[in-house]
Design an enzyme around this catalytic site. Structure first.
Site, mmCIF file in Angstrom:
data_model
loop_
_atom_site.group_PDB
_atom_site.id
_atom_site.type_symbol
_atom_site.label_atom_id
_atom_site.label_comp_id
_atom_site.label_asym_id
_atom_site.label_seq_id
_atom_site.Cartn_x
_atom_site.Cartn_y
_atom_site.Cartn_z
ATOM 1 N N ASP A 1 -4.749 -8.101 -3.638
ATOM 2 C CA ASP A 1 -4.937 -8.133 -2.073
ATOM 3 C C ASP A 1 -6.404 -8.504 -1.950
ATOM 4 O O ASP A 1 -6.350 -9.765 -1.632
ATOM 5 C CB ASP A 1 -5.068 -6.302 -1.849
ATOM 6 C CG ASP A 1 -4.999 -6.237 -0.462
ATOM 7 O OD1 ASP A 1 -5.205 -7.059 0.505
ATOM 8 O OD2 ASP A 1 -4.881 -5.059 0.067
ATOM 9 N N HIS B 1 0.748 -1.161 -0.136
ATOM 10 C CA HIS B 1 -0.053 -0.055 -0.078
ATOM 11 C C HIS B 1 0.861 1.178 -0.041
ATOM 12 O O HIS B 1 0.919 1.937 -0.919
ATOM 13 C CB HIS B 1 -1.059 -0.038 1.095
ATOM 14 C CG HIS B 1 -1.974 -1.167 1.282
ATOM 15 N ND1 HIS B 1 -2.709 -1.388 0.048
ATOM 16 C CD2 HIS B 1 -2.288 -2.046 2.104
ATOM 17 C CE1 HIS B 1 -3.329 -2.503 0.488
ATOM 18 N NE2 HIS B 1 -3.179 -2.869 1.736
HETATM 19 ZN ZN LIG Z 1 -3.169 -7.018 2.677
#
Ligand SMILES: [Zn+2]
Length: 431
Positions: free
Chosen positions: A310, A259
């Site tokens: 993800d 991220h």
């Molecule tokens: Zn994750």
């Protein structure tokens, strides 16, 4: 030694498509690349295999089930925990096999599984304490893809060190030394790299970071996905999450920050100067209302970019790749931050490096023979310049997938698994 030859209408060599390329495969590796020799035809554009550098396989069960939720990342997390609570090694194998087969159809040759669902309800140990991880490794083998199992340390419920409770008891080993002992007991497999992960600064105290960071192989960590995590970290340590990781020796070329959304300029410099990679997960970040990470600044600072699906609200490396450019456009109201070559690199060779596979992700002699062929005669791709295909194609346009020299998908169908049926059955059993 069996030898196969494929003749590609176009093949992505280096950073661009080249017409009429023949690729010879021997023993799972690319043994020759020529122009215009005979071979089994692969019409369309053939790309190197994609690496999905960040996956939580079980989140796939939530697809289309949280869209009416008006909450935040944190309310979504409650729904995710409810799914986690229903899994055991057998049902997790069944689900992951289907999810990884969906990935195979999307051209993913290797998945990085950020694995923290280690134990049974209440934290009870399975007879084999690595039964859940073994289920994931076996699932990848059946789906025909490689896996990097990022065994994740998860010790606390907050930066302040609150103890785990409820579903989180399934994630915890009790201490970082118990985590290391269990991770060390994992068995090797030819299609698997065994790596480690620090779940986040929420779940791993600063004093435990060096122990996880000392583990051999790739090291991944969720970094600054949420402003609330940054605020709690600053309040507790007086430092940002990136600085806590840096002080614990957790940054460097083996490390990938997942991220990396809410970073300070100093954080970006720490990541870039140490050669720490950044794995962006744009379709998840938009699904969870996380925000847009500083992708161009990270790359310019020296952090290689990789991509992950993800939470699997979408499994489509093309969508993930072009979202990196599209998000920068939305933020800056300017175009042209990333070239097609930048995006393909993130989806292929950089992703594989982030997962500890240095010999994959390119079409070159000696590399692993991963070939992903995209049709150029579908309603989405017809008439598109192959140099810009990453901005137009979807996973549904992929017709052929070869991983380590083996045909995993042909004509858009998995070689051994009925993927829609496998997904519906596995998800139906736990929802
Ligand atoms: Zn994750």
């Amino acid at each position: 030694m069996p030898v196969s030859r494929y003749r590609c209408q176009y093949a992505w060599l280096g950073d661009a498509p080249v017409a009429d390329v023949t690729i010879e495969i021997a023993d799972g590796r690319i043994s020759a690349v020529w122009r215009g020799e005979p071979g089994v035809p692969l019409p369309g554009l053939t790309l190197p295999g994609f690496a999905n550098a960040h996956s939580h396989a079980f989140h796939r069960a939530l697809r289309g089930r949280t869209h009416a939720d008006r909450g935040s990342f944190w309310t979504w997390r409650d729904a995710m925990y409810a799914v986690a609570d229903r899994l055991d090694p057998q049902s997790y194998f069944t689900l992951a096999r289907a999810v990884y087969a969906e990935m195979a159809l999307a051209g993913i040759a290797c998945v990085g599984e950020f694995h923290y669902l280690h134990h049974a309800a209440g934290g009870a140990r399975y007879n084999n304490p690595n039964a859940m991880g073994e289920a994931l490794i076996a699932a990848a083998a059946e789906a025909g893809i490689r896996i990097t199992l990022l065994d994740t340390a998860y010790l606390t419920a907050s930066v302040a060190g609150e103890p785990l409770g409820g579903t989180q008891l399934r994630f915890g080993d009790g201490s970082v030394h118990a985590w290391a002992a269990r991770a060390d007991a994992r068995r090797p497999h030819p299609h698997a790299v065994l790596g480690a992960a620090i779940h986040s600064v929420r779940a791993v105290p600063a004093e435990a970071v060096p122990t996880v960071a000392a583990y051999d192989g790739p090291l991944h960590v969720h970094l600054s996905e949420q402003p609330a995590e940054n605020d709690a970290c600053l309040a507790h340590y007086g430092r940002t999450p990136a600085a806590v990781l840096d002080d614990g020796g957790a940054l460097g070329p083996r490390t990938t920050a997942v991220h990396a959304t809410h970073l300070t300029p100093h954080d970006i410099a720490l990541l870039g100067q140490s050669g720490t990679g950044a794995c962006l997960c744009p379709t998840t970040e938009r699904d969870l209302a996380d925000g847009i990470g500083p992708a161009r600044d990270l790359l310019d600072a020296g952090s290689p970019l990789s991509l992950g699906s993800d939470g699997h609200s979408v499994i489509d490396p093309f969508e993930e790749a072009r979202a990196v450019e599209a998000d920068e456009r939305l933020r800056t109201r300017q175009r042209g931050w990333f070239t097609a070559a930048d995006l393909v690199r993130a989806a292929t060779v950089a992703g594989h490096r982030a997962l500890g596979w240095d010999d994959a992700g390119t079409i070159a002699v000696g590399a692993r023979a991963d070939l992903v062929t995209v049709r150029m005669d579908t309603p989405r791709t017809a008439g598109v310049d192959p140099a810009g295909l990453v901005f137009a194609a979807t996973a549904a346009d992929i017709c052929s997938v070869i991983v380590d020299g083996r045909v995993v998908a042909r004509d858009g169908r998995h070689a051994t698994i009925d993927v829609p049926h496998a997904l519906a059955t596995a998800i139906g059993a736990i929802t």
